[in-house]
Write a protein that holds these residues in place. Structure first.
Motif, PDB file in Angstrom:
ATOM      1  N   LYS A 102     -38.903  25.327  10.072  1.00  0.00           N
ATOM      2  CA  LYS A 102     -40.284  24.924   9.435  1.00  0.00           C
ATOM      3  C   LYS A 102     -40.644  25.035   8.033  1.00  0.00           C
ATOM      4  O   LYS A 102     -40.203  26.450   7.840  1.00  0.00           O
ATOM      5  CB  LYS A 102     -41.579  24.941  10.473  1.00  0.00           C
ATOM      6  N   SER A 103     -41.404  24.747   7.442  1.00  0.00           N
ATOM      7  CA  SER A 103     -41.855  24.762   6.214  1.00  0.00           C
ATOM      8  C   SER A 103     -42.997  25.608   6.019  1.00  0.00           C
ATOM      9  O   SER A 103     -43.004  26.682   5.341  1.00  0.00           O
ATOM     10  CB  SER A 103     -42.026  23.747   5.002  1.00  0.00           C
ATOM     11  N   GLN A 104     -43.881  25.608   7.037  1.00  0.00           N
ATOM     12  CA  GLN A 104     -45.328  26.398   7.070  1.00  0.00           C
ATOM     13  C   GLN A 104     -45.599  26.348   8.631  1.00  0.00           C
ATOM     14  O   GLN A 104     -45.337  25.467   9.216  1.00  0.00           O
ATOM     15  CB  GLN A 104     -46.148  26.170   6.160  1.00  0.00           C
ATOM     16  N   ARG A 118     -48.450  34.307   2.767  1.00  0.00           N
ATOM     17  CA  ARG A 118     -49.622  34.444   3.794  1.00  0.00           C
ATOM     18  C   ARG A 118     -50.686  34.062   2.919  1.00  0.00           C
ATOM     19  O   ARG A 118     -51.206  34.676   1.959  1.00  0.00           O
ATOM     20  CB  ARG A 118     -49.769  35.652   4.572  1.00  0.00           C
ATOM     21  N   THR A 119     -51.654  33.078   3.365  1.00  0.00           N
ATOM     22  CA  THR A 119     -52.615  32.784   2.794  1.00  0.00           C
ATOM     23  C   THR A 119     -53.919  32.255   3.680  1.00  0.00           C
ATOM     24  O   THR A 119     -53.575  31.609   4.704  1.00  0.00           O
ATOM     25  CB  THR A 119     -52.339  31.469   1.648  1.00  0.00           C
ATOM     26  N   ARG A 149     -52.083  30.293   6.797  1.00  0.00           N
ATOM     27  CA  ARG A 149     -50.777  29.749   6.759  1.00  0.00           C
ATOM     28  C   ARG A 149     -49.817  30.662   6.082  1.00  0.00           C
ATOM     29  O   ARG A 149     -50.129  31.446   5.085  1.00  0.00           O
ATOM     30  CB  ARG A 149     -51.237  28.744   5.633  1.00  0.00           C
ATOM     31  N   THR A 170     -45.684  30.567   5.073  1.00  0.00           N
ATOM     32  CA  THR A 170     -44.513  29.881   4.706  1.00  0.00           C
ATOM     33  C   THR A 170     -43.165  30.287   5.158  1.00  0.00           C
ATOM     34  O   THR A 170     -43.276  31.323   5.652  1.00  0.00           O
ATOM     35  CB  THR A 170     -44.467  29.579   3.141  1.00  0.00           C
ATOM     36  N   ALA A 171     -42.210  29.398   5.019  1.00  0.00           N
ATOM     37  CA  ALA A 171     -40.865  29.915   5.526  1.00  0.00           C
ATOM     38  C   ALA A 171     -40.343  31.083   4.595  1.00  0.00           C
ATOM     39  O   ALA A 171     -39.501  31.986   5.001  1.00  0.00           O
ATOM     40  CB  ALA A 171     -39.876  28.897   5.250  1.00  0.00           C
ATOM     41  N   THR A 174     -57.940  26.703  -0.370  1.00  0.00           N
ATOM     42  CA  THR A 174     -57.439  27.963  -0.462  1.00  0.00           C
ATOM     43  C   THR A 174     -58.315  28.899  -0.771  1.00  0.00           C
ATOM     44  O   THR A 174     -59.138  28.890  -1.670  1.00  0.00           O
ATOM     45  CB  THR A 174     -56.428  27.913  -1.438  1.00  0.00           C
ATOM     46  N   CYS A 185     -43.520  32.213  10.232  1.00  0.00           N
ATOM     47  CA  CYS A 185     -43.224  30.661  10.299  1.00  0.00           C
ATOM     48  C   CYS A 185     -41.851  30.513  11.080  1.00  0.00           C
ATOM     49  O   CYS A 185     -40.922  31.230  10.798  1.00  0.00           O
ATOM     50  CB  CYS A 185     -42.783  30.230   8.853  1.00  0.00           C
TER      51      CYS A 185
END
Length: 456
Positions: free
Chosen positions: A20-22, A43-44, A36, A38-39, A59, A16
């Motif tokens: 940014k948040s994601q 990971r997803t 995806r 995140t910060a 998800t 990330c």
């Protein structure tokens, strides 16, 4: 939205950007499959697409749990659902609900009698009396613990063999075998335990968490009903000609509390625990009445007359109870870090854990043996009151109201509410007749003087 071919390196190397948040990357191998991050570095795999014109995001799972090919297969499956007009989020929710339902059913089927019994007692705690709740606990206790009074270990209750079973295992055959075993050594307790078990099984059938677990006909099958021990009618009762011997023996008991208690049981016809639980606040010497707890009227109890002879016994107990200890006894109490105060219990006991009389049977049995009288249970004294009262032709309803029996006729239930003074008139006659048969020279006017001294 630019797409790349997912590889292990791209998946693990995706990060990330700062600020940014994601951030997302999208796979070229499966429509809608994305990664995806995140910060925080989580990971997803996700799937994103259109359903009825709206964007939907689902998800899938983390790369550590899902391989790339598996994530692509799952993305394709979700897309097929969306193309068919089905919301994949609803399907996931339905699957979770179905899984939870299967787990709940599995736990429900594994429920033991112990678990359901504890919930059964808790559900009725506010409706039952303390004595009734204790009876249920005693019937199901495992035993093997050190006795609170006396030596040795406690004995397992009649229901103990069933407690570790699953509810689904309580078949008619199981209950029949249990009854046959228990009836050999304690038939009366076995019959009582069966009646309480029957009520418990009915309650389980009405509870969603336990409904349908106990096999049908578990308590009502013919084999079960035939195995229930038939109650034997108890007939231990003092006869008129035995009153003189009984009173003489009981009045010679060295403990004045036990002596007065046993005579009080015969004179009032009260149940054992009702009289043992009497407090001084329940005794009204001025209006000659006793407020006792009641098995039927569990909330209000019942008001019964305080007859002259019993009043004289209680006056003596009150004198002893209110007399402070001597100097030596006070020193011993002080050394033990204790202070003296009169007992709130009428029939107090210094050795009992709760401070009131708990075991009068030993002294009673010794008195009977010394007098050459046949065995007479503590409850037999209550039975004796009801039987002997017929000698003075006392109305049956009066005796029942004094003893706290549930009304047995419509008129008694709805149209008879006898005042205390009417009960007292008959109760005094019953006591006077008993004392006459016992050849006890008692003068009520002596008690009246003592009552006036207490109430003034």
């Amino acid at each position: 939205m630019a797409k790349v071919n997912f590889t292990a390196g791209r998946v693990n190397g995706h990060s990330c950007p700062a600020g940014k948040s994601q951030a997302f990357i999208w796979d070229i191998g499966a429509t809608g499959l994305g990664l995806r991050v995140t910060a925080a570095g989580a990971r997803t795999y996700i799937w994103q697409g259109k359903l009825n014109g709206a964007t939907v995001r689902v998800t899938i799972g983390a790369p550590k749990d899902w391989g790339i090919d598996d994530a692509r297969d799952e993305a394709r499956r979700i897309k097929r659902l969306a193309d068919a007009g089905k919301d994949p989020r609803e399907e996931a929710a339905e699957q979770r609900a179905a899984h939870e339902a299967r787990q709940l059913e599995a736990r429900r089927k594994d429920a033991t009698v112990t678990e359901a019994w504890a919930e059964y007692l808790e559900a009725h705690r506010s409706k039952w009396s303390e004595r009734h709740t204790t009876d249920h606990k005693n019937l199901a206790q495992a035993g093997g613990e050190k006795k609170k009074r006396g030596k040795g270990l406690t004995v397992a209750g009649p229901l103990a063999p069933l407690m570790q079973l699953k509810l689904s295992d309580m078949s008619a055959e199981c209950i029949t075998d249990w009854l046959n075993d228990e009836a050999q050594n304690r038939p009366t307790n076995a019959a009582q335990a069966y009646r309480k078990l029957r009520a418990f099984i009915r309650w389980c059938g009405e509870r969603p968490g336990y409904r349908g677990l106990v096999p049908e006909g578990a308590y009502a099958a013919r084999t079960v009903r035939d195995a229930v021990p038939r109650p034997r009618a108890k007939d231990d009762c003092l006869q008129r000609e035995q009153l003189a011997t009984w009173f003489a023996a009981v009045r010679q008991i060295g403990n004045p509390v036990i002596s007065a208690y046993l005579q009080g049981l015969l004179v009032t016809g009260a149940r054992r625990e009702e009289l043992a639980g009497l407090r001084w606040d329940d005794v009204d010497f001025q209006w000659r009445s006793l407020h006792v707890s009641d098995k039927v009227e569990t909330e209000t109890g019942r008001l019964v007359p305080l007859t002259p002879y019993l009043a004289s016994l209680l006056l003596e107990l009150k004198r002893l109870n209110d007399t402070p200890p001597n100097v030596r006894q006070l020193r011993r109490l002080t050394a033990e870090g204790k202070t003296w105060a009169p007992s709130p219990w009428v029939f107090s006991s210094k050795t009992a854990a709760d401070g009131k009389l708990a075991e009068p049977r030993i002294a009673h049995t010794k008195a009977l043996m010394a007098a050459g009288l046949p065995h007479l249970s503590i409850h037999g004294l209550r039975r004796s009151f009801g039987t002997l009262s017929e000698w003075v032709e006392c109305p049956v309803g009066v005796v029942a109201q004094i003893q706290g029996h549930k009304p047995s006729a419509l008129a008694e239930k709805h149209y008879r509410r006898r005042p205390l003074d009417l009960l007292r008139m008959w109760h005094d006659k019953i006591e006077a007749w008993m004392l006459e048969q016992a050849r006890i020279d008692f003068r009520p006017e002596q008690t009246e003087q003592g009552l006036r001294a207490v109430t003034t």
